[in-house]
Design a protein around this motif. Structure first.
Motif, short mmCIF file in Angstrom:
data_model
loop_
_atom_site.label_atom_id
_atom_site.label_comp_id
_atom_site.label_asym_id
_atom_site.label_seq_id
_atom_site.Cartn_x
_atom_site.Cartn_y
_atom_site.Cartn_z
N ASP A 169 -26.25 -31.77 32.81
CA ASP A 169 -25.76 -33.12 32.50
C ASP A 169 -26.69 -34.15 33.11
OD1 ASP A 169 -23.58 -31.91 31.31
OD2 ASP A 169 -22.24 -32.23 33.01
N TYR A 181 -20.12 -38.51 25.51
CA TYR A 181 -21.38 -37.93 25.96
C TYR A 181 -22.32 -37.71 24.78
CZ TYR A 181 -19.20 -33.48 24.58
OH TYR A 181 -18.56 -32.47 23.90
N GLY A 206 -19.31 -32.69 29.73
CA GLY A 206 -20.07 -33.77 30.34
C GLY A 206 -19.58 -34.08 31.74
N VAL A 232 -25.51 -34.26 27.66
CA VAL A 232 -25.36 -32.84 27.91
C VAL A 232 -26.53 -32.13 27.23
CG1 VAL A 232 -23.90 -30.81 27.54
CG2 VAL A 232 -22.85 -33.04 28.03
#
Length: 160
Positions: free
Chosen positions: A25, A50, A91, A139
């Motif tokens: 991440d 994300y 995430g 991610v």
């Protein structure tokens, strides 16, 4: 992995919340401030949108990053427990320390997806769960990364 999460979280000062950021991440600028504000406003568990990309190995062995669709989850009451969140909780995530203590941390017997299990257990104690409508991280999906393996072996969904 969950043992490492628990050890790290237990070392954090007790008055602070716990932010979970996996090895893949990449935090967006300002994300920690946004999460900190959500917790100050009363949230017990925070996650958000994300971006995602994958590391791909090409036919000649070269690796490159392939953009994947960005994810904008919304939270619905007991959505994690009902398995309606998909990867919505992926995430960056944060949990209030008092809730983490109450739940006993991450379950060391859950792998993969210890984070989803924790989100389900947070719902079980009727904590205030907030999905922030902004990108908190990217991610990066890496089939060779620690999050894609279990005891050094590829997870079935990552095997080629």
């Amino acid at each position: 992995m969950n043992v490492a999460h628990n050890v790290g979280a237990s070392l954090a000062p007790p008055e602070h919340a716990i932010v979970e950021i996996d090895d893949h991440d990449l935090i967006e600028p300002g994300a920690l401030d946004t999460v900190r504000k959500a917790l100050a406003d009363g949230a017990d568990y925070v996650f958000g949108w994300y971006k995602q990309a994958a590391i791909i190995t090409g036919p000649r062995g070269g690796r490159y990053i392939e953009p994947w669709p960005w994810v904008k989850p919304t939270y619905e009451l007991f959505g994690f427990t009902a398995e309606r969140m998909g990867d919505g909780g992926a995430g960056m995530r944060a949990i209030r320390r008092s809730i983490w203590n109450r739940l006993g941390g991450w379950d060391v017997n859950k792998w993969p997806s210890g984070d989803r299990d924790l989100a389900k257990r947070v719902e079980g104690v009727t904590a205030e769960i907030v999905c922030l409508p902004q990108y908190l991280c990217e991610v990066l999906i890496d089939p060779d990364g620690i999050s894609a393996t279990y005891k050094g072996e590829p997870l079935p969904e990552m095997a080629t």
